[in-house]
Design an enzyme around this catalytic site. Structure first.
Site, PDB file in Angstrom:
ATOM      1  N   GLY A 104       0.984  -1.444  -0.064  1.00  0.00           N
ATOM      2  CA  GLY A 104      -0.132   0.089   0.373  1.00  0.00           C
ATOM      3  C   GLY A 104       0.892   1.131   0.061  1.00  0.00           C
ATOM      4  O   GLY A 104       0.438   2.458   0.682  1.00  0.00           O
TER       5      GLY A 104
ATOM      6  N   GLU B 234       4.538  -7.501 -10.666  1.00  0.00           N
ATOM      7  CA  GLU B 234       4.199  -5.891 -11.231  1.00  0.00           C
ATOM      8  C   GLU B 234       6.017  -5.428 -11.496  1.00  0.00           C
ATOM      9  O   GLU B 234       6.960  -5.774 -11.048  1.00  0.00           O
ATOM     10  CB  GLU B 234       4.661  -5.232  -9.836  1.00  0.00           C
ATOM     11  CG  GLU B 234       3.024  -5.998  -9.997  1.00  0.00           C
ATOM     12  CD  GLU B 234       2.759  -4.132  -8.355  1.00  0.00           C
ATOM     13  OE1 GLU B 234       0.646  -4.733  -8.173  1.00  0.00           O
ATOM     14  OE2 GLU B 234       3.200  -4.105  -8.029  1.00  0.00           O
TER      15      GLU B 234
ATOM     16  N   ARG C 258      -2.670 -12.416  -4.983  1.00  0.00           N
ATOM     17  CA  ARG C 258      -4.348 -12.368  -5.053  1.00  0.00           C
ATOM     18  C   ARG C 258      -4.956 -11.762  -6.403  1.00  0.00           C
ATOM     19  O   ARG C 258      -3.992 -12.031  -7.380  1.00  0.00           O
ATOM     20  CB  ARG C 258      -4.251 -11.684  -3.787  1.00  0.00           C
ATOM     21  CG  ARG C 258      -3.789 -11.025  -4.168  1.00  0.00           C
ATOM     22  CD  ARG C 258      -4.510  -9.658  -3.259  1.00  0.00           C
ATOM     23  NE  ARG C 258      -3.063  -8.164  -2.910  1.00  0.00           N
ATOM     24  CZ  ARG C 258      -3.113  -6.920  -4.095  1.00  0.00           C
ATOM     25  NH1 ARG C 258      -4.362  -6.931  -5.054  1.00  0.00           N
ATOM     26  NH2 ARG C 258      -2.800  -6.206  -4.065  1.00  0.00           N
TER      27      ARG C 258
ATOM     28  N   ARG D 230     -11.114   4.326 -10.746  1.00  0.00           N
ATOM     29  CA  ARG D 230     -11.331   3.192  -9.437  1.00  0.00           C
ATOM     30  C   ARG D 230     -11.717   4.750  -8.598  1.00  0.00           C
ATOM     31  O   ARG D 230     -11.910   5.885  -8.636  1.00  0.00           O
ATOM     32  CB  ARG D 230     -10.139   3.462  -8.406  1.00  0.00           C
ATOM     33  CG  ARG D 230      -9.884   2.029  -9.123  1.00  0.00           C
ATOM     34  CD  ARG D 230      -8.750   1.709  -8.122  1.00  0.00           C
ATOM     35  NE  ARG D 230      -7.727   1.135  -7.980  1.00  0.00           N
ATOM     36  CZ  ARG D 230      -6.661   0.499  -7.618  1.00  0.00           C
ATOM     37  NH1 ARG D 230      -6.794   0.490  -6.113  1.00  0.00           N
ATOM     38  NH2 ARG D 230      -5.568  -0.723  -8.029  1.00  0.00           N
TER      39      ARG D 230
END
Ligand code: ADP
Length: 449
Positions: A164, A275, A291, A337
């Protein structure tokens, strides 16, 4: 195949998993905190169990309560969604100890990729190109300065247990390094309970490009192309698209092939995302997520593969539904988003949605769990929903996105819709000419370079 799946999550992703279960004819169990008693995932599931009070640690992260809910309802598998317990290797093991299936990768792979230092070592060993940096954790007293000099400033101090965007600090010069090390390390200690940090070369204008992979756990694995998630604020993705505006078919096949091969070698099980930062034609691995990702619909729209359905089928021991040569990239997709936040300050804006009208029409998809009258609780993330638009070309996709954003109505709370309406009209965005720092420069009123 499973008979009954317990969905250990909330919001749009709980609904997303529910949809896949319904299509497969699998019964569903929703779990919820007392704050989510009226939530859409609770209404649409076959059964529901209240697992605790609003704070996540007492409900969605409450493992004994989740086990009890499985026991009471007779669920035989658990889908963790994203966030919460989705990358918790211990949770996967506890489920196995109770004869329950975890719909996700093997615990050893979750653990391996959860430690970014180990993840980088593994990536290097599997032939994946990594960002230049320290080989392992660094300590401020001895090696950090020498390693930083060797890599060359600016360097990025990153938390081994990071996530995050937390526990990350840039050091532009030797003078900055001590402070960056202690700040990142303290932040990592308080956020993740692990103070270890490592160093990476700080790339100046890279793009964030990630490869979606899928493995059967027995050595079969494919890649589903990339998503470009370079538009970020505070290392959080805001807008994601696929294919990347800057990648050629050859570059995609090359990096995708490397990733698929690595997953075959690992015998990776389930969905995963590798990534990279991409600069001057080179890929640099930063981490792997074990995930389903928030931005998975982008890949679904351009490959026509239902990733959640694949996850469930693979976890139940099934085969991959496609071989690599059956995967084709069809058109272009963009995801926005939409958050319940002030579009300038990004202050969260929870509360009641007084008016709600989702856009529709050809190529438009909304993944959301809100409805008119729904109250966004202050306890969880501020996602209102994801607007995903598909078109034959990027230009058609942008054209549809523009009108879909104009059509969408969310009132009673503040949302980031005005930001997207501005972005979709911005020349650099229209040209696909942006990098990971572009959005922050734009928001700060600086002409992005
Ligand atoms: P987290 O797990 O906290 O999300 P990541 O390693 O995935 O951390 O990095 C998140 C974002 O931080 C990247 O998408 C990129 O914008 C930025 N970042 C990470 N590593 C570097 C680097 N070496 N140079 C420049 N930016 C970086």
């Amino acid at each position: 195949m499973f008979d009954k799946i317990l969905i250990a999550n909330r919001g749009e992703i709980a609904l997303r998993v529910l949809r896949a279960c319904k299509e497969l004819g699998i019964s569903t169990v929703a779990v919820h905190s007392t704050a989510d008693a009226d939530a859409m995932h609770v209404r649409l599931a076959d059964e529901s169990v209240c697992i605790g009070p609003p704070p996540s640690k007492d409900s969605y992260l409450n493992v004994p309560a989740l086990l009890a809910a499985c026991e009471i309802t007779g669920a035989d598998a658990v889908h963790p969604g994203y966030g919460f317990l989705s990358e918790n290797a211990r949770f996967a093991e506890i489920l196995a100890d109770h004869n329950l299936h975890f719909i996700g990768p093997k615990a050893e792979h979750i653990r391996l990729m959860g430690d970014k230092i180990e993840a980088k070592k593994t990536a290097r060993r599997l032939g994946i190109p990594v960002v230049p940096g320290s080989d392992g954790a660094v300590s401020p007293d001895d090696d950090a300065m020498a390693i930083a000099r060797e890599i060359g400033f600016p360097v990025l101090v990153k938390a081994a247990a990071g996530g995050g965007g937390r526990g990350m600090k840039v050091a532009h010069s030797a003078d900055d390094l001590k402070l960056a090390l202690s700040t990142a390390s303290n932040e990592a200690k308080s956020a993740f309970g692990d103070a270890s940090v490592y160093l990476e070369k700080y790339l100046q204008k890279p793009r964030h490009i990630e490869i979606q992979v899928l493995g059967d756990g027995r050595g079969g694995a494919i890649h589903l192309g990339e998503r470009d998630c370079s538009l970020q604020r505070r290392h959080q993705k805001v807008w994601e698209e696929g294919p990347s505006p800057v990648l050629t078919a050859e570059a995609r096949a090359r990096i995708g092939g490397i990733c698929a091969k690595a997953m075959q070698d690992m015998k990776y099980l389930g969905v995963g995302t590798i990534e990279f930062l991409f600069e001057d034609g080179e890929f640099y691995f930063i981490e792997m997520n074990t995930r389903i990702q928030v931005e998975h619909p982008v890949t679904e729209m351009i490959t026509d593969i239902d990733l959640v359905l694949e996850q469930i089928r693979i976890a139940a021991g099934g085969e991959l539904s496609a071989t690599q040569d059956q995967i084709a990239i069809i058109g272009h997709a963009i995801e926005c988003r939409v958050n319940a936040e002030n579009p300038q300050t990004f202050r969260p804006s929870p509360g009641r949605i007084s008016q709600y009208h989702p856009p529709g029409g050809l190529g438009v998809r909304i993944d959301s769990a809100v409805y008119q009258g729904y109250v966004i609780p202050p306890y969880y993330d501020s996602l209102v929903g994801k607007l995903i638009v598909h078109g034959k070309t990027r230009a058609e996709c942008l054209m549809r996105l523009r009108r879909a954003l104009d059509e969408m109505v969310v009132e009673g709370i503040e949302t980031t819709l005005p930001l997207f309406r501005a972005l979709v009209r911005e020349p650099a965005i229209i040209d696909g000419d942006y990098h990971i720092h572009w959005l922050e420069q734009y928001l700060a009123g600086q002409p992005p370079g």
